[in-house]
Enzyme design. Structure first.
Site, PDB file in Angstrom:
ATOM      1  N   TYR A 140       0.815  -1.218   0.000  1.00 21.50           N
ATOM      2  CA  TYR A 140       0.000   0.000   0.000  1.00 21.50           C
ATOM      3  C   TYR A 140       0.849   1.268   0.000  1.00 21.50           C
ATOM      4  O   TYR A 140       0.417   2.304  -0.495  1.00 21.50           O
ATOM      5  CB  TYR A 140      -0.918   0.037   1.228  1.00 21.50           C
ATOM      6  CG  TYR A 140      -2.182  -0.767   1.084  1.00 21.50           C
ATOM      7  CD1 TYR A 140      -2.143  -2.138   0.869  1.00 21.50           C
ATOM      8  CD2 TYR A 140      -3.424  -0.154   1.170  1.00 21.50           C
ATOM      9  CE1 TYR A 140      -3.307  -2.877   0.752  1.00 21.50           C
ATOM     10  CE2 TYR A 140      -4.602  -0.881   1.055  1.00 21.50           C
ATOM     11  CZ  TYR A 140      -4.525  -2.241   0.851  1.00 21.50           C
ATOM     12  OH  TYR A 140      -5.685  -2.956   0.735  1.00 21.50           O
ATOM     13  N   LYS A 190       4.060 -15.381   2.682  1.00 20.03           N
ATOM     14  CA  LYS A 190       4.335 -16.079   1.425  1.00 20.03           C
ATOM     15  C   LYS A 190       5.849 -16.276   1.358  1.00 20.03           C
ATOM     16  O   LYS A 190       6.534 -15.796   0.446  1.00 20.03           O
ATOM     17  CB  LYS A 190       3.783 -15.228   0.253  1.00 20.03           C
ATOM     18  CG  LYS A 190       3.858 -15.882  -1.129  1.00 20.03           C
ATOM     19  CD  LYS A 190       2.911 -17.042  -1.325  1.00 20.03           C
ATOM     20  CE  LYS A 190       3.190 -17.720  -2.658  1.00 20.03           C
ATOM     21  NZ  LYS A 190       2.436 -18.994  -2.818  1.00 20.03           N
ATOM     22  N   ASP A 222      -1.704 -18.593   0.450  1.00 16.29           N
ATOM     23  CA  ASP A 222      -2.624 -19.302  -0.454  1.00 16.29           C
ATOM     24  C   ASP A 222      -3.295 -20.457   0.280  1.00 16.29           C
ATOM     25  O   ASP A 222      -4.503 -20.676   0.184  1.00 16.29           O
ATOM     26  CB  ASP A 222      -1.907 -19.764  -1.738  1.00 16.29           C
ATOM     27  CG  ASP A 222      -0.556 -20.427  -1.493  1.00 16.29           C
ATOM     28  OD1 ASP A 222      -0.101 -20.465  -0.331  1.00 16.29           O
ATOM     29  OD2 ASP A 222       0.051 -20.909  -2.469  1.00 16.29           O
ATOM     30  N   ASP A 246      -6.003  -7.643   4.035  1.00 18.29           N
ATOM     31  CA  ASP A 246      -7.156  -7.042   3.358  1.00 18.29           C
ATOM     32  C   ASP A 246      -7.978  -8.136   2.675  1.00 18.29           C
ATOM     33  O   ASP A 246      -9.198  -8.212   2.824  1.00 18.29           O
ATOM     34  CB  ASP A 246      -6.660  -6.017   2.324  1.00 18.29           C
ATOM     35  CG  ASP A 246      -7.805  -5.361   1.570  1.00 18.29           C
ATOM     36  OD1 ASP A 246      -8.802  -4.999   2.221  1.00 18.29           O
ATOM     37  OD2 ASP A 246      -7.691  -5.205   0.335  1.00 18.29           O
ATOM     38  N   ASP A 250     -11.955  -9.970   3.899  1.00 19.94           N
ATOM     39  CA  ASP A 250     -13.169 -10.028   3.068  1.00 19.94           C
ATOM     40  C   ASP A 250     -13.602 -11.485   2.923  1.00 19.94           C
ATOM     41  O   ASP A 250     -14.786 -11.811   2.990  1.00 19.94           O
ATOM     42  CB  ASP A 250     -12.921  -9.438   1.661  1.00 19.94           C
ATOM     43  CG  ASP A 250     -13.268  -7.954   1.577  1.00 19.94           C
ATOM     44  OD1 ASP A 250     -13.065  -7.244   2.570  1.00 19.94           O
ATOM     45  OD2 ASP A 250     -13.750  -7.515   0.508  1.00 19.94           O
TER      46      ASP A 250
HETATM   47  C1  IPM Z   1     -10.405  -1.844   3.737  1.00 15.85           C
HETATM   48  C2  IPM Z   1     -10.621  -1.222   2.385  1.00 15.85           C
HETATM   49  C3  IPM Z   1      -9.497  -0.230   2.106  1.00 15.85           C
HETATM   50  C4  IPM Z   1      -8.196  -1.018   2.084  1.00 15.85           C
HETATM   51  C5  IPM Z   1      -9.662   0.622   0.843  1.00 15.85           C
HETATM   52  C6  IPM Z   1     -10.938   1.407   0.843  1.00 15.85           C
HETATM   53  C7  IPM Z   1      -8.479   1.537   0.627  1.00 15.85           C
HETATM   54  O1  IPM Z   1     -10.704  -2.193   1.403  1.00 15.85           O
HETATM   55  O2  IPM Z   1     -10.380  -1.104   4.731  1.00 15.85           O
HETATM   56  O3  IPM Z   1     -10.279  -3.062   3.833  1.00 15.85           O
HETATM   57  O4  IPM Z   1      -7.832  -1.585   1.045  1.00 15.85           O
HETATM   58  O5  IPM Z   1      -7.531  -1.059   3.117  1.00 15.85           O
HETATM   59 MN    MN Z   2     -10.700  -4.236   2.181  1.00 19.06          MN
END
Ligand code: IPM
Ligand code: MN
Length: 364
Positions: A140, A190, A222, A246, A250
């Site tokens: 990032y 990794k 992975d 990240d 999700d």
């Molecule tokens: C999160 C989001 C952010 C990230 C974006 C909006 C920059 O996906 O907080 O997980 O990638 O960190």
């Molecule tokens: Mn995210």
């Protein structure tokens, strides 16, 4: 007086933040802490007004506050802006400026929602995971980071860069939390390919020696992505670098039935250690969901549970945090469902969900 910066942002951000604000107001009589909410702009909406996703006035507001409640940023309208002006830069700059290196993302499974997850209920039995994501380093932020529009071929570069200190502090935080809760730690990397991961793994082993009471293992990312769905129960606490964290969070939200359910806390200190001069930020892990914005079908629970984390980590009021979790659980058990967690045609609005939780708080 303690000031809380409230930054609703874009898309469904303002909808879910409104509900969190209702909740905070309904808690006023239950806590001695006197706080005042200060609203500010961030993301695409701030760009529209100030030409900047994190205007000076918002940064000043944050500097005067103890905690930040953050909704979400982003939207198709701003997809073609230069990287520096994109809504996402709003949150990335706040994380970096406040040195919020530790992002805690608990994955809690509510019993009544098990059947809503595409993952079989028996696999979800006893699943309770805390994913700790490094938040201010890696891909990032590493330099160089740019696109080269040279002929005959365009190219682009991002850099995964970590200093020893950056790895050490997040891994130490993870070991500390594992130790105080007597939970197993899994470090995800990794290391079969990436140099940053090889260094990460060395540092985990070095710290592992001084945290000899903590059971820990390493897992390649992975494999971890697969294991999270196949056998999530094996995980207690996971620590990982920024990008992996990240993606894995999700993915993990599918276990809890919806991305809309998961909260997060971004800290610059180890929980339990003194944090008087430190600021923290609380945001749901979901994004701005432009496709459903304005319909008031968004799920405010991720945002509300983020508020609960604020009471725990910024104000050391674990009892308020526990109360909020238990009120959310009760309301879910009572059958309240926003669209994302409903398995029938019936669902409640964002506001109805917030109101139901407020009523539950008042009844306690
Ligand atoms: C999160 C989001 C952010 C990230 C974006 C909006 C920059 O996906 O907080 O997980 O990638 O960190
Ligand atoms: Mn995210």
């Amino acid at each position: 007086m303690s000031y809380i910066a409230v930054l609703p942002g874009d898309g469904i951000g303002p909808e879910v933040v409104d509900e969190a604000v209702k909740i905070i107001k309904s808690l006023e009589d239950l806590t001695d802490i006197k706080y005042q909410l200060e609203f500010g702009e961030v993301g695409g909406s701030a760009y529209e007004k100030h030409g900047n996703p994190l205007p000076e006035i918002t940064m000043e507001l944050i500097q005067n506050c103890k905690a930040v409640l953050f909704g979400a940023v982003g939207g198709p309208k701003w997809d073609n802006l230069d990287s520096d002006l994109r809504p996402e830069m709003g949150i990335l700059k706040i994380r970096k400026t406040l040195d919020l290196y530790a992002n805690l993302r608990p994955v809690k499974i509510f019993e009544a929602l098990k059947e809503n997850s595409p993952v079989k209920s028996e696999i979800l039995e006893n699943v309770d995971i805390l994913i700790i994501r490094e938040l201010t380093g890696g891909l990032y932020f590493g330099e160089p980071k740019m696109q080269m529009n040279e002929k005959p071929e365009r190219s682009a570069v991002d850099t995964m860069f970590y200093k020893e200190k950056e790895i050490e502090r997040i891994v130490r935080l993870a070991f500390t939390i594992s130790k105080s809760n007597n939970l197993k730690l899994t470090s995800v990397d990794k290391a079969n390919v990436l140099e940053t991961s090889k260094l990460w793994r060395k540092i985990v082993d070095e710290l592992g020696n001084s945290f000899s009471e903590v059971e820990y293992n390493h897992m390649l990312v992975d494999n971890a992505a697969m294991q999270l769905i196949q056998n999530p129960r094996q995980f207690n606490i996971i620590v990982s670098e920024n990008t992996f964290g990240d993606i894995l969070t999700d993915e993990a939200s599918v276990l809890s039935s919806s991305l809309g359910m998961l909260p997060s806390a971004s800290l610059s200190f180890i929980p339990g250690e003194s944090n008087d001069d430190k600021k923290s930020l609380y945001e749901p892990i979901h994004g701005s969901a432009p496709d459903i914005t304005g319909q008031y079908i968004s799920n405010p629970i991720g945002m509300i549970l983020s508020t609960a984390m604020m009471f725990e980590f910024t104000y050391n009021q674990k009892e308020i945090s526990d109360l909020l979790f238990s009120c959310v659980e009760k309301v879910i058990n009572d059958g309240y469902r926003t669209k994302d967690i409903s398995n029938s045609k019936n669902y409640c609005t964002t506001l109805e969900m917030g109101d139901a939780i407020v009523r539950e708080i008042r009844s306690r």
